[in-house]
Enzyme design. Sequence first.
Site, PDB file in Angstrom:
ATOM      1  NE  ARG A  63     -23.614  14.149 -11.929  1.00  8.48           N
ATOM      2  CZ  ARG A  63     -23.829  14.636 -10.699  1.00  8.48           C
ATOM      3  NH1 ARG A  63     -24.394  15.829 -10.557  1.00  8.48           N
ATOM      4  NH2 ARG A  63     -23.491  13.952  -9.630  1.00  8.48           N
ATOM      5  CD  GLU A 100     -20.253   9.617   4.548  1.00  6.59           C
ATOM      6  OE1 GLU A 100     -20.409  10.193   3.455  1.00  6.59           O
ATOM      7  OE2 GLU A 100     -19.302   9.827   5.310  1.00  6.59           O
TER       8      GLU A 100
END
Length: 177
Positions: A63, A100
């Site tokens: 994006r 993560e």
Amino acid sequence: MTTKPAIRLRDYIRTIPDFPKAGINFKDISPLLANGEAFSECTSELAVHMPEHIDAIVGIESRGFLFGAALAQLTSVGFVPIRKPGKLPAATHAIAYELEYGTDILEIHRDALNHGHSVVIVDDLLATGGTAAATIKLVEQLGAKVAACLFVIELDFLHGRSKLGNTPTFSLLHYND
Ligand code: AMP
């Protein structure tokens, strides 16, 4: 005489709860992209934060390509893509960074930037800052320097900008959810 109401970019961002997984409030920019006036306003607002004498706008897949390329066009500055591994055809420089769970890799063409170039990094959203921090390192490893990081959206509660050191960082919209 009637004046057009000002465009509020926030009205063109929708939050999709629990996407792509439970607990994530996904900020969907599709309505903003779909509205020509809003997209144009967004690009103009990003341009306000462009430092002078920039050699390249570096956009992060995927994006970041949309806003980075639009900003590059508006400001007549060249565009350099940062891509996921295996997508760039010529010789690349890569960086691995922590997610993560696990790690991810970003790549740039080795000849995309020169020593001493001054660049602006663009992405749609700053969350934990891991992606942008890795991109700064990648740019610096090619000898270029990052004059600013620009985002459309920043998730303030994740404190991502703390990972970007002294790099001037601007976001058009701030969220706390
Ligand atoms: P981070 O490395 O944690 O700062 O994540 C930034 C990248 O993940 C950006 O390229 C965003 O497109 C994407 N991202 C992270 N969180 C969200 C979210 N809540 N909504 C939309 N995109 C997100």
